[in-house]
Design an enzyme around this catalytic site. Structure first.
Site, short mmCIF file in Angstrom:
data_model
loop_
_atom_site.label_atom_id
_atom_site.label_comp_id
_atom_site.label_asym_id
_atom_site.label_seq_id
_atom_site.Cartn_x
_atom_site.Cartn_y
_atom_site.Cartn_z
CG HIS A 130 -17.45 -6.97 -20.92
ND1 HIS A 130 -17.00 -8.26 -21.08
CD2 HIS A 130 -17.80 -6.56 -22.15
CE1 HIS A 130 -17.08 -8.61 -22.35
NE2 HIS A 130 -17.58 -7.59 -23.03
CG HIS A 179 -16.04 -3.86 -26.36
ND1 HIS A 179 -15.04 -4.70 -26.77
CD2 HIS A 179 -16.96 -4.66 -25.75
CE1 HIS A 179 -15.33 -5.94 -26.44
NE2 HIS A 179 -16.50 -5.95 -25.82
CG HIS A 216 -15.43 -11.04 -25.49
ND1 HIS A 216 -14.49 -10.17 -25.01
CD2 HIS A 216 -16.54 -10.29 -25.70
CE1 HIS A 216 -15.01 -8.96 -24.95
NE2 HIS A 216 -16.25 -9.00 -25.36
CD GLU A 248 -20.85 -11.99 -27.14
OE1 GLU A 248 -19.68 -12.11 -27.54
OE2 GLU A 248 -21.48 -10.91 -27.23
CG ASP A 263 -20.67 -6.18 -24.77
OD1 ASP A 263 -19.44 -6.10 -24.73
OD2 ASP A 263 -21.28 -7.07 -25.41
CG ASP A 264 -20.12 -3.16 -27.69
OD1 ASP A 264 -18.98 -2.72 -27.88
OD2 ASP A 264 -20.37 -4.38 -27.55
N1 ADE Z 1 -16.54 -6.40 -29.57
C1 ADE Z 1 -17.39 -5.46 -29.15
N2 ADE Z 1 -18.46 -6.02 -28.56
C2 ADE Z 1 -18.28 -7.36 -28.62
C3 ADE Z 1 -19.03 -8.48 -28.18
N3 ADE Z 1 -20.21 -8.35 -27.55
N4 ADE Z 1 -18.53 -9.71 -28.43
C4 ADE Z 1 -17.35 -9.85 -29.05
N5 ADE Z 1 -16.61 -8.83 -29.47
C5 ADE Z 1 -17.07 -7.60 -29.26
ZN ZN Z 2 -17.69 -7.45 -25.10
#
Ligand code: ADE
Ligand code: ZN
Length: 324
Positions: free
Chosen positions: A11, A13, A191, A194, A272-273
């Site tokens: 996971h 992005h 997703h 969250e 994630d990011d």
């Molecule tokens: N796009 C990038 N990161 C995200 C996240 N944590 N939740 C939803 N969309 C995303």
């Molecule tokens: Zn994500």
């Protein structure tokens, strides 16, 4: 130290891997200004709420211009991940973001695939793509992305998913998009759980052909519902540092990572990011050990869960198993 533990990330992005330094290099190369209100005085991305984070993500994505940019981002991310012991990484691509900067779906895939090939040649790490639509752009945009995925298959695109604002629309609104891709044999993730609660995960499972849930941590709010996750062998793509950075939980003690594992859920670890949340796949494993108390055997089990749940073909999985 967890560097020696093989790691698998499911996971992450694609645009969310771009560090402030790389973003500035890309903007300069593309003769574009660095987007305003993006970088704070400490040199990191600046945002406060989840919605502001999504806006910052869009602004980072806006400096991309060429296929080479896509190649370089994939290459740099995979090389760094490999240096932390990552052996396999699934990157969430965003055809909507690439269309916004004038890069077609095919061109984006070719650029990223080049980065994947170059990184594998250099370090052995294997990368694949999961094409994602964006929830807050609505069902019609999602269906357009799904149609692209179906019309232009790529050997490295191994699945379909959806990110974006979980507060917008309902999962069943996106059933046409998911069903279209799923019917061609591509597995799906979404997703949920969250920003939304456990009910949001249940709604997603009821409406969409998914075997994995992005985050899903708020499933812990209903212990009865956890039984369904277990029964249906749903895999959770848990991103603890992201959850803490976005304010879902105040600290590691309040985060349900360990509770989900103890309840018998299939958990995996991801970043994630990473630069947005000051993390990396290596840092996630290290944090899981230092702050959540998982020993090496428990971390290795998370890697096993991730190989099991990866959307890649069996031959590639066999290569991954051999590295454990
Ligand atoms: N796009 C990038 N990161 C995200 C996240 N944590 N939740 C939803 N969309 C995303
Ligand atoms: Zn994500």
């Amino acid at each position: 130290m967890t560097t020696h533990i093989p790691k698998v990330e499911l996971h992450c992005h694609f645009e969310g891997t771009i560090s402030p330094d790389l973003m500035k290099r890309l903007a300069a190369r593309n003769k574009m200004p660095v987007p305003e209100n993006l970088i704070g005085s400490d040199g990191t991305y600046h945002w406060n709420t989840f919605i502001e984070f999504l806006g910052a993500y869009d602004r980072v994505s806006s400096v991309l211009k060429t296929k080479q940019d896509y190649r370089d981002i994939a290459y740099e991310y995979l090389i760094k991940s490999a240096s932390e012991g990552c052996i396999y990484s699934e990157l969430f691509t965003s055809p909507d973001h690439s269309a916004f900067v004038g890069i077609g779906y095919d061109e984006m895939n070719e650029g990223i695939a080049q980065g994947i090939d170059d990184a594998e040649k250099e370090c052995g790490i294997i990368g694949r793509m999961i094409a994602t639509c964006i929830r807050h752009l609505g069902p019609e945009a999602a269906l357009r992305v799904a149609q692209l995925v179906v019309d232009y298959p790529h050997k490295y695109v191994v699945g379909f998913g959806m990110g974006g604002d979980e507060g917008q629309y309902e999962p069943h609104d996106f059933a046409p998009a998911f069903d279209l891709v799923f019917a061609t044999g591509l597995p799906c993730t979404v997703h949920a759980g969250e920003v939304g609660g456990w009910q949001s995960v249940e709604d997603a499972l009821d409406a969409l052909p998914v075997t994995r849930i992005g985050h899903g941590v708020r499933s812990i709010e209903n212990l009865e519902f956890l039984k369904r996750l277990k029964q249906e062998k749903i895999v959770l793509e848990v991103c603890p540092t992201s959850n803490l950075a976005l304010g879902l939980y105040k600290n590691a003690e309040q985060h349900p990572l360990c509770a989900l594992i103890e309840a018998g859920c299939k958990v995996t670890l991801s970043s994630d990011d990473p630069p947005f949340f000051h993390t990396s796949i290596g840092a996630e494993y290290a944090r899981a050990q230092a702050e959540f108390g998982l020993d090496n055997a428990a971390l290795l089990q998370l890697t096993r869960n991730a190989i099991d749940a990866a959307f890649v073909d069996v031959e590639t999985k066999t290569k991954l198993w051999a590295q454990l």
